[in-house]
Each structure stands twice: as structure tokens, then as C-alpha cells.
Design a protein around this motif. Sequence first.
Motif, PDB file in Angstrom:
ATOM      1  N   ASP A 180      37.534  36.687  39.799  1.00  0.00           N
ATOM      2  CA  ASP A 180      38.304  35.500  39.410  1.00  0.00           C
ATOM      3  C   ASP A 180      39.794  35.744  39.506  1.00  0.00           C
ATOM      4  O   ASP A 180      40.580  34.835  39.772  1.00  0.00           O
ATOM      5  N   ILE A 200      38.684  42.119  47.225  1.00  0.00           N
ATOM      6  CA  ILE A 200      38.878  40.694  47.500  1.00  0.00           C
ATOM      7  C   ILE A 200      37.586  40.078  48.043  1.00  0.00           C
ATOM      8  O   ILE A 200      37.205  38.962  47.676  1.00  0.00           O
ATOM      9  N   ILE A 212      42.354  33.718  45.018  1.00  0.00           N
ATOM     10  CA  ILE A 212      42.231  34.673  43.914  1.00  0.00           C
ATOM     11  C   ILE A 212      43.632  34.990  43.402  1.00  0.00           C
ATOM     12  O   ILE A 212      44.430  35.596  44.116  1.00  0.00           O
ATOM     13  N   ALA A 253      42.751  33.130  34.334  1.00  0.00           N
ATOM     14  CA  ALA A 253      41.449  32.855  34.942  1.00  0.00           C
ATOM     15  C   ALA A 253      40.699  31.786  34.178  1.00  0.00           C
ATOM     16  O   ALA A 253      39.945  31.002  34.753  1.00  0.00           O
ATOM     17  N   LYS A 276      35.194  38.651  45.667  1.00  0.00           N
ATOM     18  CA  LYS A 276      35.628  37.414  45.014  1.00  0.00           C
ATOM     19  C   LYS A 276      35.635  37.449  43.482  1.00  0.00           C
ATOM     20  O   LYS A 276      34.909  36.686  42.826  1.00  0.00           O
TER      21      LYS A 276
END
Lengths: 350, 375
Positions: A115, A110, A139, A313, A113
Motif C-alpha cells: 500500500d 514495487i 504506491i 495508506a 504492490k
Amino acid sequence: MTQHSRDLSRRRLLFGGAAVGAATLLTACTSNETPAASTQTKAAGNSEGNNAPGKKVVIGFSAPAADHGWMGAIHANAKAQAAAYSDVEFKEVDGGSNSEAQRSTLGTLIAQKPDIIVVLPHDGKEVNAVALQAMQAGIPIVNLDRAFPDALASRLVIKGDNYGMGVSAGHFIGKMLKDKGVANPVIGEIAGLEIPLTVERSAGFKAALATYGFTVRNRRSAEFTSDSGQREAAQLLQALPKIDAIWNHDDDQGIGVLAAIKQANRSEFFMVGGAGSKLAIDAIKADNSVLKATVTYNPSMASSAVSLARLIAQGRGLGDLTELQVPKEVTLASETITKENASSYDKLGF
Amino acid sequence: MSDATPTPTATPERPQLPAQSPPVDPAETAVASDKAASTGKLSWWRGDGGDGAKRNLGLVGVLAALILVGAVTKPDLYGDPNWVWNNVLAILQLASVVGVVTVGMTFVIIGGGIDLSVGAILALAGVWCTTVATQSYGAAGMIFTALVVGICVGLVNGVLISYGRLVPFIATLAMLVAARGLAASISNKQTQVSSSTFINDIAARKVIGIPILVYILGAVVLAGWVVLNRTTFGRRTIAVGGNPEAARLAGINVRRHTMLLYALSGLCCGIAAIMLTSQATSAQAAMANLYELDAIAAAIIGGTLLSGGRGTIVGSLLGVIIFATITNLFAINGLSIEAQNMVKGGIIVAAVLVQQFQFKSVTRLLARNRVTTAT
């Protein structure tokens, strides 16, 4: 004395030599080179619609360490599907062997970062908080197979259908026996390890059979391993001198079940498998054993999860649906593989 | 380990043996010293044999009762002699793999140890002998591999316990975890199918109406019985388990003997691995799950003393057959595994309670006799 010690040293030399020889031979025997396993992916060849390369996206992936064939296929499929897209960067983190390990590696993922993240949790309840955290950080989470209890913890849930597996098996057996005109048939069931998913499968099987007025005469539970399958099948065959049909929950333990049937020299019934392994599909196609069908619980869902994650995404929807976004929940149908359609499942067996 | 009453030979000081004593057979000495310990009235032979025979008779009674329950609950099946014969064979086949493992386990427990790694060794040997590379050497290569892997892992256990001074429980527990881990990494967590018809035929074929697996069980049990009762190795095992210090003072190399016991258990696991691979026509790292508990339970209800020094191969065999009969009984009645496990647990507790009661009275008797002879 010297004579004695010389004898001893010669014996030792011989023993030592034999031991070293055996050790070399044995270490050479751990190799398991087999032709590269094929994976189940959707080709991204044509450049129309959703297959057309879009915005470059990073997809994170976390699933428990592979402890059996099915989980191994999940990992392989996700990776292969991501590789099929030129606009996807695939970032897999080690899911470890328990929820604790998975939570910590998910945390680091996480922080990078990506997508979107595809997660197959060890246990939905225990990984729920981390998934929620990711969603709050913006996310999206694609929840694979084992659902999080919190609806806010995922953007999309894609899972198999255990109850539906039982229903498919029940309908196949029910219809076959009805067509044959068997009244009051003897139906056996070899279940897997008694965990919630097995209970769901059995409940579906029972419900589907009930619509034909049939019941399960004898149910033994094995442990998803071939030796336990053999053990329970041997006892089931002993308990029921005449059988019309058997449903075996899992194709891996089915190797043992089929061995037991062969050892007992029985063939008066037909059998339905579960999961859809390559071996089972081959046996159904060859039609040379009692195995006539298998109901799927397919690890190809990992490929689909990656494809859907990419669309989410990129902000795209499913081509055939009117909605502009990907739906929130996808439950795969448990398909029945028989001799007639087995060849179209070749690519999906694991 | 042994009971509180010290045996005359177990003095804490170094032995007052003559420095240059003529070579004596250690086992003979052990038996002789034990004879002396038990006042000469009861030899190890008769004492052990008589006690064991009585216990085994009790087990046969339990077995008969189980079969009677089967006949009462399923009269339609038991009415067909053909089916009954097939059922006996099915029970023996079910008992065969665990039976072979239990023979090795019985030796280890009589010798004062415990082997928690038998299921894991079995799985490792099974996986190792079914890799693509091993299978390319044919059935002989597979059998060789399974046996050697079993013996080697058993030897590692033995060396850790006897020379590394690890508690058997800990050493074999560590091996349980490690061997399954190694099996999983070799097999890459896949089920490995055996393509050798020779191996697969072991479970599928019968000779003169009796499955080959049952012959193997019979041969291993017979060999185990002969080794335990008719060889110095067997008598030493009982001496080492009964009182290791006395055995050491009697000239038995206790450490080496303990090591060999674990190797023997490993060998039995290797044999069982071939049998189970043949039955399932495949092997995987999770196979033979919890066999260690089945084997220990069978040895215990068969009258083997968990603290060592006493036990019979026939009793262990009866223990295995009783468990197999219970599994069969529950299967033919279509009852759940849960109920079956509860009954199995109850039988283990009952057997140990009975055994404890008998053991206490026997030791009390021995202690009293010892006191009277000493004064």
C-alpha cells in the motif's frame, strides 16, 4: 636423526595443540550477547483517534544495510513501530550496501504492490527514478531522511535537521557562556567526516554562535569513529591550553573525545555532544564528565515514518491538524538533551 | 624486483653446490655472498649503516625544521617549556600506534613484500578483544586475544603469499576487505566500549612523567632494531628482500621466512590494537582507517626501499614522528585537514624523489665495480 625428528614431532604436537586451544578460545570470544536493545516506538495502546485499528495496510521498507549504530536503530525502530499496530503488515527488503542493490530490491518490492513504501535511500539522486516509478504505479513513497531531488518522487519527506543540530549546539554553548559572563571565549569544534551533512552542521553552529558574537577558535575533523575522535581531540587540547567549550558532532566518536580529555587531565570546559546516544545520555544524567548536553539527530524518525505511512495508506490525517491528510514534509527539530530533561529521553537514546 | 644487473650467484641453473655439504648457517652464507657481490669493499653492515645514518640525519633535519616552523608560528605556546614538553609527549603518543604498526611493515617491505591489511588486522584484533565474551576474561584475556588474532591473520597472509604464490599486494588487499568485514560482523557495526580499567589505563597513565604508550613504542622499536640488525632472522630478511633467488641458493628457506614476516607484521598489529583500544577506550570495525597508508608512507620516507632489501627501523620511526609532528603542527595552528593531507602527500613525493636519486647513483656505482672485478 630419529631423535631429532621425534623432538620435532613433539614440538609440532605442542604447537598444534596450543593452536587448536587458542582457536577454540578465540571463537568462543566472538559472542556479543547483550541485553536486548530497546527500540523507540510510540505505544498504540489506547484505541482512540488514529490509534484505532483501521483498514489493513501493507507497508514496505527499504534502508541501507546498517553500518553503524544510528542506521541499526533506524531498522530496529521501523520494525518495532510496525509491530505495534495490529492493522499493519511490515515488508522489509534488504537495502544492500549501495544504490544499485537498493534499486533492484526496491523493484521487486514495487512488483508486490504494497500500500505504501518507506525508503531511506543510499543517495537520493540515485534512487530517485525507482521512487518515481512507484509513485506512478500508485504506491505512495515516504522518503526518510535523505531527500529525493524530484518532488514528484515522494508523498512525504520526513528528515532530520543537520543545520539545526549546529544551531542547537551553538545556542546552548552561547547561552551558557553568556550566562557565565565569559568575554571572548575559546570554543573548539570536533567535526565528523567532511561530507555535506558535516558542513551543514558546522554552518549552523557558526551562525548560532555569531548571534552571541562568538567564533570557533579551532576546528578539527574526525571520522565518526572513536579512535579518530581521540586523535583529533588530543591535538585540539594541545592547541588550546585553555578552553571554555567544545562541540563534538557525534556521540560515537565522542567516546574517544572523552577518553582524550581524561587522558590529558583537563576539565576547565564543558562539552556538547551530537546525535543522542544512550551512553551520552547516561553520562549527561550522571553529570560526572565535561559532557553537559547533546543535540539530537534521532533515529526515532523511522518510527514516525512508519506511523505516518500507515495514516497515509489509510487515508487519515494528523489528529491535531485541521487538514484531512498528512502534510507533505516533516523536518524534525534537533532537541537539546541536558541533565534536567535527560530522563525523558531515556527511551529515545540509541 | 631487484635491479637489472645479475648478481654472480643468481645463475638460472641449479646450484653446483656439493650434494652433501656440511651444515652452514644460511644467514652467514647470505651475508658472505653479498659481501662477495659488493666487491668486498662495502660490507652489508657498513654500506647499509652508513647510508641509513646519513638519511636519518636528513630526517632529523626535517623534524627540526618542522619544530622551528611551529615555534615561529606559535611563539606564545612555544614560550612555555611545560607546554613544549607536553607537546613532545602528545606527538609521541600520536605516533605510538602507527609506530608499532610501521615496525612490522618495515620488516615486510625489507623482505620484498607489502602488507595492505595492517589497518584491517588492527581493527579486527581490536574488535575481537573488546567483545562482551572476551572482556569477561579480563585484561589478560583481551591482550591474549588481540595478539593471537594479529598473529593468526598475519600467518594467513603469509601462507597465501609464500605457499599459495599470491602477489603480496593482492593477498593483503583481499585480507584488508575480509578482515574489516569480519570485524563488522563480530561487532554488529556497533562501537564496543572497553570496560577494563587496566586496558584503559595504558593510555591514561604515565610512569616517571612519560606515558606508558611511549614506553611500548620504545620497546617495540628497540626489539625491531635488535632483530633486524643483530640476529640471523634480520639478516635473512634483508637477504630475502634484496635477492630472493640468491637467498634461496644460499640455503635460506625463503617461503617460510616470508610467511614469518607477515606473522610478525600481524603481531605488531595485535600490539597496536591493544594500544589504540586503550586510547579510544573502545573499538569498532572502522577503526585504524588507512593506517596501512600511514605505515607505508612512514617506512618509505624513512628510507625503506619499496622493492625490498634495504631499510632501517630508526628511519621508519623518524618517518612516523615526522607525520605526527605535521598533524600536530597543523592542529596547533588551527589549519584544515585538507591542507595537512596535501603537505603530507608532498613530503612523500619529495622523500621518494630524493631516495630514487640516491638509489640510482648507488646501484650505478655498484654495477661499475662489479664489472671491473669481473674482468
